[in-house]
Design a protein around this motif. Structure first.
Motif, mmCIF file in Angstrom:
data_model
loop_
_atom_site.group_PDB
_atom_site.id
_atom_site.type_symbol
_atom_site.label_atom_id
_atom_site.label_comp_id
_atom_site.label_asym_id
_atom_site.label_seq_id
_atom_site.Cartn_x
_atom_site.Cartn_y
_atom_site.Cartn_z
ATOM 1 N N VAL A 131 0.867 -1.182 0.000
ATOM 2 C CA VAL A 131 0.000 0.000 0.000
ATOM 3 C C VAL A 131 0.900 1.227 0.000
ATOM 4 N N ARG A 132 0.650 2.127 -0.922
ATOM 5 C CA ARG A 132 1.337 3.432 -0.933
ATOM 6 C C ARG A 132 0.258 4.490 -0.747
ATOM 7 N N HIS A 133 0.471 5.364 0.250
ATOM 8 C CA HIS A 133 -0.515 6.405 0.530
ATOM 9 C C HIS A 133 0.180 7.696 0.924
ATOM 10 N N ARG A 134 -0.586 8.759 0.881
ATOM 11 C CA ARG A 134 -0.109 10.063 1.354
ATOM 12 C C ARG A 134 -0.335 10.154 2.863
ATOM 13 N N ASP A 135 0.394 11.060 3.480
ATOM 14 C CA ASP A 135 0.257 11.293 4.918
ATOM 15 C C ASP A 135 -1.162 11.731 5.270
ATOM 16 N N ALA A 136 -1.871 12.322 4.329
ATOM 17 C CA ALA A 136 -3.228 12.813 4.579
ATOM 18 C C ALA A 136 -4.270 11.697 4.673
ATOM 19 N N TYR A 137 -3.879 10.437 4.415
ATOM 20 C CA TYR A 137 -4.845 9.340 4.518
ATOM 21 C C TYR A 137 -5.460 9.370 5.922
ATOM 22 N N PRO A 138 -6.800 9.373 6.034
ATOM 23 C CA PRO A 138 -7.427 9.671 7.325
ATOM 24 C C PRO A 138 -7.590 8.506 8.307
ATOM 25 N N TYR A 139 -7.179 7.300 7.957
ATOM 26 C CA TYR A 139 -7.431 6.155 8.832
ATOM 27 C C TYR A 139 -6.127 5.459 9.208
#
Length: 170
Positions: free
Chosen positions: A68-76
């Motif tokens: 999984v690659r996500h931004r720091d803004a991912y809310p969970y």
């Protein structure tokens, strides 16, 4: 004469390489990552991965991971997914799986190499979903990953992937 020998040698080596490329290769590691459109993971977007095992590959155990690659803004702190696996010649089996993205202190986890791009606030996770799995049928395994969160689409998810690696003999 020396120039001609080098040419023949180069052609011979190229021929060997071409023949080797045609031979079925044993699977040591499979890894593929898919871009999530607009970094908004809709429940309708279900990446599918196909892993092909030769008969000699079935003598091994395998570790399976979801990337999984996500931004720091991912809310969970996690992602719930439905992983559907279809063994060669069998019906698909679906299972709901939690992919934790934060540790107990609320900090993002990352792969063991600590693959975080701090400048862009992008985090890469390699989350084990099954260790020492038995894949005992030669052929093509199909694995799809569907997000199963209450929010749809799921924001700030950039890539989803699958990694399958040998974990030793059975």
């Amino acid at each position: 004469m020396y120039r001609m020998n080098k040419t023949y040698l180069a052609l011979f080596v190229a021929g060997l390489c071409a023949m080797a490329a045609c031979q079925p290769m044993k699977m040591d590691t499979y890894e593929k990552n898919v871009d999530v459109p607009n970094h908004q993971w809709s429940a309708d977007f279900k990446p599918e991965f196909q892993v092909t095992l030769q008969p000699e590959d079935t003598a091994y155990l395998y570790n399976l991971y979801v990337n999984v690659r996500h931004r720091d803004a991912y809310p969970y702190s996690n992602i719930w997914v439905i992983i559907t696996t279809q063994f060669p010649g069998a019906q698909p089996i679906a299972q709901r799986v939690e992919l934790p993205l934060e540790d107990v202190s609320g900090k993002w986890t990352a792969t063991p190499a600590g693959m975080m791009n701090a400048a862009d606030d992008i985090y890469d996770h390699r989350i084990p979903i099954q260790l020492r799995a038995i894949l005992n049928r030669p052929g093509t395994y199909k694995i799809s990953i569907e997000q199963n969160m209450r929010q749809n689409p799921l924001p700030d998810i950039m890539n989803i992937g699958l990694r399958v690696e040998k974990a030793g003999h059975r």
